[in-house]
Design a protein around this motif. Structure first.
Motif, mmCIF file in Angstrom:
data_model
loop_
_atom_site.group_PDB
_atom_site.id
_atom_site.type_symbol
_atom_site.label_atom_id
_atom_site.label_comp_id
_atom_site.label_asym_id
_atom_site.label_seq_id
_atom_site.Cartn_x
_atom_site.Cartn_y
_atom_site.Cartn_z
ATOM 1 N N ALA A 120 12.629 -6.388 20.331
ATOM 2 C CA ALA A 120 13.387 -5.341 19.646
ATOM 3 C C ALA A 120 14.884 -5.587 19.714
ATOM 4 O O ALA A 120 15.634 -5.101 18.881
ATOM 5 N N VAL A 121 15.310 -6.338 20.718
ATOM 6 C CA VAL A 121 16.743 -6.536 20.954
ATOM 7 C C VAL A 121 17.103 -8.003 20.744
ATOM 8 O O VAL A 121 16.417 -8.900 21.234
ATOM 9 N N ASN A 122 18.167 -8.228 20.021
ATOM 10 C CA ASN A 122 18.695 -9.574 19.850
ATOM 11 C C ASN A 122 19.389 -9.993 21.143
ATOM 12 O O ASN A 122 20.280 -9.278 21.641
ATOM 13 N N ALA A 123 18.991 -11.130 21.710
ATOM 14 C CA ALA A 123 19.524 -11.565 23.002
ATOM 15 C C ALA A 123 21.037 -11.756 22.959
ATOM 16 O O ALA A 123 21.742 -11.430 23.929
ATOM 17 N N ILE A 124 21.542 -12.278 21.852
ATOM 18 C CA ILE A 124 22.979 -12.492 21.722
ATOM 19 C C ILE A 124 23.723 -11.163 21.741
ATOM 20 O O ILE A 124 24.780 -11.028 22.371
ATOM 21 N N GLU A 125 23.181 -10.153 21.069
ATOM 22 C CA GLU A 125 23.808 -8.837 21.057
ATOM 23 C C GLU A 125 23.774 -8.194 22.436
ATOM 24 O O GLU A 125 24.699 -7.461 22.810
ATOM 25 N N LEU A 126 22.712 -8.460 23.211
ATOM 26 C CA LEU A 126 22.636 -7.935 24.567
ATOM 27 C C LEU A 126 23.727 -8.529 25.437
ATOM 28 O O LEU A 126 24.427 -7.809 26.164
ATOM 29 N N VAL A 127 23.900 -9.853 25.384
ATOM 30 C CA VAL A 127 24.950 -10.512 26.163
ATOM 31 C C VAL A 127 26.319 -10.019 25.725
ATOM 32 O O VAL A 127 27.212 -9.776 26.553
ATOM 33 N N ASN A 128 26.485 -9.849 24.425
ATOM 34 C CA ASN A 128 27.741 -9.333 23.887
ATOM 35 C C ASN A 128 28.039 -7.947 24.445
ATOM 36 O O ASN A 128 29.170 -7.629 24.824
ATOM 37 N N SER A 129 27.011 -7.113 24.512
ATOM 38 C CA SER A 129 27.164 -5.762 25.051
ATOM 39 C C SER A 129 27.486 -5.794 26.545
ATOM 40 O O SER A 129 28.326 -5.025 27.029
ATOM 41 N N LEU A 130 26.827 -6.686 27.285
ATOM 42 C CA LEU A 130 27.090 -6.789 28.730
ATOM 43 C C LEU A 130 28.532 -7.205 29.002
ATOM 44 O O LEU A 130 29.169 -6.698 29.930
ATOM 45 N N MET A 131 29.060 -8.122 28.188
ATOM 46 C CA MET A 131 30.444 -8.566 28.384
ATOM 47 C C MET A 131 31.444 -7.470 28.031
ATOM 48 O O MET A 131 32.489 -7.349 28.660
ATOM 49 N N GLN A 132 31.109 -6.653 27.053
ATOM 50 C CA GLN A 132 32.059 -5.630 26.615
ATOM 51 C C GLN A 132 31.920 -4.321 27.378
ATOM 52 O O GLN A 132 32.926 -3.641 27.633
ATOM 53 N N GLN A 133 30.690 -3.965 27.749
ATOM 54 C CA GLN A 133 30.482 -2.664 28.378
ATOM 55 C C GLN A 133 30.620 -2.698 29.901
ATOM 56 O O GLN A 133 31.218 -1.790 30.487
ATOM 57 N N ILE A 134 30.077 -3.722 30.544
ATOM 58 C CA ILE A 134 30.160 -3.787 32.012
ATOM 59 C C ILE A 134 30.994 -4.974 32.473
ATOM 60 O O ILE A 134 30.966 -5.332 33.645
ATOM 61 N N HIS A 135 31.708 -5.602 31.524
ATOM 62 C CA HIS A 135 32.657 -6.676 31.814
ATOM 63 C C HIS A 135 32.007 -7.861 32.530
ATOM 64 O O HIS A 135 32.523 -8.355 33.545
ATOM 65 N N LEU A 136 30.856 -8.272 32.008
ATOM 66 C CA LEU A 136 30.242 -9.502 32.484
ATOM 67 C C LEU A 136 31.203 -10.658 32.239
ATOM 68 O O LEU A 136 31.838 -10.736 31.186
ATOM 69 N N SER A 137 31.340 -11.548 33.208
ATOM 70 C CA SER A 137 32.271 -12.661 33.084
ATOM 71 C C SER A 137 31.985 -13.474 31.824
ATOM 72 O O SER A 137 30.830 -13.836 31.562
ATOM 73 N N PRO A 138 33.026 -13.771 31.024
ATOM 74 C CA PRO A 138 32.822 -14.603 29.823
ATOM 75 C C PRO A 138 32.233 -15.967 30.151
ATOM 76 O O PRO A 138 31.511 -16.547 29.335
#
Length: 255
Positions: A120-138
């Motif tokens: 249901a979820v695009n993996a790239i969009e999930l990583v994108n969300s993690l970097m923007q919402q919880i500041h996952l290291s680029p």
């Protein structure tokens, strides 16, 4: 366009974690059954899974809970309980049958929750969300991007190499002779691809550990509906779990 979950992928991930924890720690029938129903309802009402991809992943994985069921049914240590019937020289006891079904239901539910989220979820969009919402290291996020993009690259390489072998052999296939050259060629090409990706990431400044703030081509916004969804899912799951415990249906062990 690939359909994705209608809420933020991070909100959907939170719901998956909330749904998984009670199932993971329970050893009864009722908890996985209730949370499987909750996951199915969430899939129908909120998620837009890719049905063909879901079935392609889910159906083969169902062999795991089925195998666990029969392994526990036929090869569990004998315990004091009434014998239901004899099958293929094995004595099927009531408590062993119950335990086998509990293990089957738990693993089946966990597989359904996981696969329904993945499709249901695009993996790239999930990583994108993690970097923007919880500041996952680029550095971590873009490394995942790179690894994810290598998967279709390997698929194309396998097809290309097989076609080359067919041309060289005049259309005749010898899988045994092709296997080792195929593996070696894919490994070499994957290493070369990884080296090029590493250089590309270095040029973009991803090796700098202090580079935290970056711009994104696609913004992953956390909307009020995402908060409502995550909070509502938590209270629904907590309420169901509380009722199960209150009714004395929850079990923490198989004993």
């Amino acid at each position: 366009m690939i359909p994705v979950v209608s809420v933020n992928p991070l909100a959907a991930l939170i719901a998956v974690i909330i749904n998984t924890i009670p199932v993971f720690i329970s050893f009864d029938i009722y908890t996985p059954a209730v949370f499987l129903a909750l996951a199915v309802a969430n899939t129908i009402l909120v998620s837009h899974i890719r049905v063909k991809e879901f079935l392609k992943l889910f159906m083969p994985l169902t062999t795991l809970p089925v195998s666990l069921f029969f392994l526990n049914l036929f090869f569990s240590a004998s315990i004091e309980s009434s014998a239901l019937y004899h099958l293929f020289g094995f004595t099927i006891q009531s408590r062993i049958l119950l335990r086998a079904f509990i293990i089957f239901l738990r693993s089946f539910t966990l597989i359904y929750i996981s696969v329904s989220y993945l499709t249901a979820v695009n993996a790239i969009e999930l990583v994108n969300s993690l970097m923007q919402q919880i500041h996952l290291s680029p550095r971590i996020g873009y490394s995942i991007y790179t690894a994810w993009n290598i998967i279709p690259f390997i698929g194309r390489e396998i097809t290309r190499i097989k076609n080359v072998h067919l041309i060289r052999s005049g259309g005749k296939r010898n899988r045994i002779k092709e296997t080792i050259p195929l593996i070696v060629t894919i490994l070499i090409n994957s290493i070369r691809h990884a080296e090029r990706a590493s250089v590309s990431m270095y040029i973009r400044g991803l090796e700098d550990s202090g580079s935290k703030k970056r711009t994104f081509l696609h913004n992953s916004k956390w909307r009020p509906t995402d908060t409502i969804y995550a909070v509502s899912y938590f209270f629904i799951a907590f309420g169901l779990f509380f009722i199960i415990i209150k009714k004395g249906l929850f079990r923490f062990s198989l004993g």
